[in-house]
Design a protein around this motif. Structure first.
Motif, PDB file in Angstrom:
ATOM      1  N   PRO A 206       2.492  -9.401  -9.442  1.00 47.06           N
ATOM      2  CA  PRO A 206       1.183  -8.812  -9.747  1.00 47.06           C
ATOM      3  C   PRO A 206      -0.001  -9.538  -9.115  1.00 47.06           C
ATOM      4  N   THR A 207       0.237 -10.741  -8.564  1.00 50.21           N
ATOM      5  CA  THR A 207      -0.862 -11.430  -7.885  1.00 50.21           C
ATOM      6  C   THR A 207      -1.099 -10.882  -6.490  1.00 50.21           C
ATOM      7  N   ARG A 208      -0.146 -10.085  -5.992  1.00 55.67           N
ATOM      8  CA  ARG A 208      -0.325  -9.441  -4.688  1.00 55.67           C
ATOM      9  C   ARG A 208      -1.034  -8.106  -4.910  1.00 55.67           C
ATOM     10  N   VAL A 209      -2.326  -8.133  -4.732  1.00 53.90           N
ATOM     11  CA  VAL A 209      -3.170  -6.959  -4.976  1.00 53.90           C
ATOM     12  C   VAL A 209      -3.935  -6.647  -3.697  1.00 53.90           C
ATOM     13  N   PHE A 210      -3.883  -5.385  -3.270  1.00 56.60           N
ATOM     14  CA  PHE A 210      -4.575  -4.981  -2.049  1.00 56.60           C
ATOM     15  C   PHE A 210      -5.453  -3.770  -2.339  1.00 56.60           C
ATOM     16  N   ILE A 211      -6.664  -3.802  -1.829  1.00 51.15           N
ATOM     17  CA  ILE A 211      -7.587  -2.680  -2.018  1.00 51.15           C
ATOM     18  C   ILE A 211      -7.167  -1.520  -1.124  1.00 51.15           C
TER      19      ILE A 211
ATOM     20  N   VAL B 183      -8.135  -6.503 -12.650  1.00 54.68           N
ATOM     21  CA  VAL B 183      -7.194  -5.446 -12.283  1.00 54.68           C
ATOM     22  C   VAL B 183      -6.638  -4.750 -13.523  1.00 54.68           C
ATOM     23  N   SER B 184      -6.530  -3.430 -13.415  1.00 50.38           N
ATOM     24  CA  SER B 184      -5.943  -2.632 -14.490  1.00 50.38           C
ATOM     25  C   SER B 184      -4.891  -1.705 -13.886  1.00 50.38           C
ATOM     26  N   VAL B 185      -3.637  -1.870 -14.308  1.00 44.78           N
ATOM     27  CA  VAL B 185      -2.542  -1.010 -13.855  1.00 44.78           C
ATOM     28  C   VAL B 185      -1.771  -0.532 -15.083  1.00 44.78           C
ATOM     29  N   PRO B 186      -1.138   0.626 -15.002  1.00 44.34           N
ATOM     30  CA  PRO B 186      -0.396   1.155 -16.142  1.00 44.34           C
ATOM     31  C   PRO B 186       0.691   0.186 -16.613  1.00 44.34           C
ATOM     32  N   GLY B 187       0.809   0.045 -17.933  1.00 43.89           N
ATOM     33  CA  GLY B 187       1.878  -0.773 -18.507  1.00 43.89           C
ATOM     34  C   GLY B 187       1.626  -2.259 -18.480  1.00 43.89           C
TER      35      GLY B 187
ATOM     36  N   LEU C 279       0.827  -1.210   0.000  1.00 49.49           N
ATOM     37  CA  LEU C 279       0.000   0.000   0.000  1.00 49.49           C
ATOM     38  C   LEU C 279       0.862   1.260   0.000  1.00 49.49           C
ATOM     39  N   ALA C 280       2.041   1.161   0.607  1.00 52.61           N
ATOM     40  CA  ALA C 280       2.916   2.337   0.680  1.00 52.61           C
ATOM     41  C   ALA C 280       3.705   2.556  -0.602  1.00 52.61           C
ATOM     42  N   SER C 281       4.127   1.480  -1.272  1.00 53.97           N
ATOM     43  CA  SER C 281       5.035   1.660  -2.407  1.00 53.97           C
ATOM     44  C   SER C 281       4.626   0.910  -3.668  1.00 53.97           C
ATOM     45  N   GLY C 282       3.463   0.262  -3.645  1.00 53.52           N
ATOM     46  CA  GLY C 282       3.037  -0.508  -4.801  1.00 53.52           C
ATOM     47  C   GLY C 282       2.553   0.369  -5.948  1.00 53.52           C
ATOM     48  N   VAL C 283       2.264  -0.276  -7.080  1.00 54.50           N
ATOM     49  CA  VAL C 283       1.769   0.417  -8.275  1.00 54.50           C
ATOM     50  C   VAL C 283       0.274   0.659  -8.119  1.00 54.50           C
TER      51      VAL C 283
ATOM     52  N   VAL D 295      -0.630  -2.643  -6.321  1.00 53.90           N
ATOM     53  CA  VAL D 295      -0.133  -3.927  -6.794  1.00 53.90           C
ATOM     54  C   VAL D 295       1.367  -4.004  -6.555  1.00 53.90           C
ATOM     55  N   ASP D 296       1.822  -5.145  -6.046  1.00 57.09           N
ATOM     56  CA  ASP D 296       3.255  -5.384  -5.854  1.00 57.09           C
ATOM     57  C   ASP D 296       3.941  -5.354  -7.224  1.00 57.09           C
ATOM     58  N   ALA D 297       4.935  -4.489  -7.374  1.00 56.74           N
ATOM     59  CA  ALA D 297       5.620  -4.338  -8.664  1.00 56.74           C
ATOM     60  C   ALA D 297       6.312  -5.624  -9.105  1.00 56.74           C
ATOM     61  N   GLN D 298       6.720  -6.468  -8.166  1.00 55.57           N
ATOM     62  CA  GLN D 298       7.422  -7.711  -8.483  1.00 55.57           C
ATOM     63  C   GLN D 298       6.488  -8.906  -8.606  1.00 55.57           C
TER      64      GLN D 298
END
Length: 272
Positions: free
Chosen positions: A108-113, A69-73, A36-40, A103-106
């Motif tokens: 992508p299955t680690r997704v937190f609302i 889920v939709s994230v840039p790139g 949550l602090a540093s994810g995408v 989303v965890d940059a490393q």
């Protein structure tokens, strides 16, 4: 004495261990804070919600959520995750609801609302154009003042029953407003024009195992059913999935099976 203290200490350690496991499963511990602090940052659409059966402090439900889920790139993708959901938010988490995520940059299955960013209810655009729901005071005054009941915004039960999301309900309270569709100038089927209008409080449940929400509705009651009204009466209902806690209707034509009792939260709704 020493044996007793040892047993107590072991119980405490075991309880702490269980709590840690539950909190990790709920995402309270582990990578959640870091992501949550540093994810995408991204957006996700809820495809499905199902409780796991774990409840924290009696008001927070650990649920499995299927997200798109939709994230840039990155191409849009689907993932299942676990989240701790407050009982007051359960009614809003229906398919189509949009949420902000990290989303965890490393991985992508680690997704937190990111609950702090709020949620966008399914069908929010349509709900935004709907009339403002009545206050508790409006509903209370409708019991004694016909003009007050006439000014309460009212939707179409027939439309909701045809297009809404099915839900089961339990009747918690009811009171005759002293009005009918005819006395308020509403147009319904001729045989229903003189049916009484009741203020009704109903516990609504959208899926088995999910906590209910409480709604208050001004609703037509067929005269043949009036004498059968009782606290705890099961009801077949339909809700507007774009605004489920504010608009619902009761299907008097289809009897409902009895339900178990469960905790509630509060909302309001007015329909005819």
């Amino acid at each position: 004495m020493g044996t007793t203290l040892l047993i107590v200490a072991a119980s405490i350690v075991f309880s702490i261990g269980v709590a840690v496991v539950v909190l990790k499963q709920a995402g309270v511990m582990g990578p959640r804070k870091k992501v949550l602090a540093s994810g995408v940052a991204g957006q996700a659409t809820i495809l499905g919600v199902s409780p796991t059966g774990t409840v924290i402090n009696e008001i927070n439900y650990v649920c499995k959520l299927q997200l798109r889920v939709s994230v840039p790139g990155r191409d849009t993708y689907d993932v299942e995750t676990k989240e701790t959901v407050a009982i007051t938010s359960m009614g809003a988490l229906v398919p189509g609801t949009q949420v902000s995520v990290k989303v965890d940059a490393q991985d992508p299955t680690r997704v937190f609302i990111d609950w702090r960013a709020g949620i966008v209810p399914a069908g929010a655009a349509a709900a935004a154009s709907a009339q403002t729901p009545p206050s508790t005071g409006d509903l209370a005054s409708a019991l004694h003042d016909r003009s007050a009941a006439a000014n309460i915004p009212q939707g179409s039960a027939a439309d909701l029953l045809r297009t809404g999301q099915p839900a089961t309900g339990v009747l918690k309270s009811f009171a005759d407003t002293g009005n009918t569709p005819r006395s308020l100038g509403h147009t319904v089927a001729p045989e229903s024009m003189d049916d009484p209008l009741y203020v009704m409080t109903v516990d609504l449940q959208f899926a088995a195992g999910t906590p209910p929400i409480e709604g208050t509705v001004v609703h037509r009651v067929p005269r043949a059913i009036v004498t059968s009204l009782r606290i705890g009466m099961p009801l077949n209902c339909a809700v507007d999935p774009g605004n489920p806690t504010r608009r619902f209707a009761i299907n008097w034509a289809v009897p409902a099976a009895p339900q178990a009792q469960y905790p509630t939260s509060k909302a309001q709704s007015v329909n005819l």
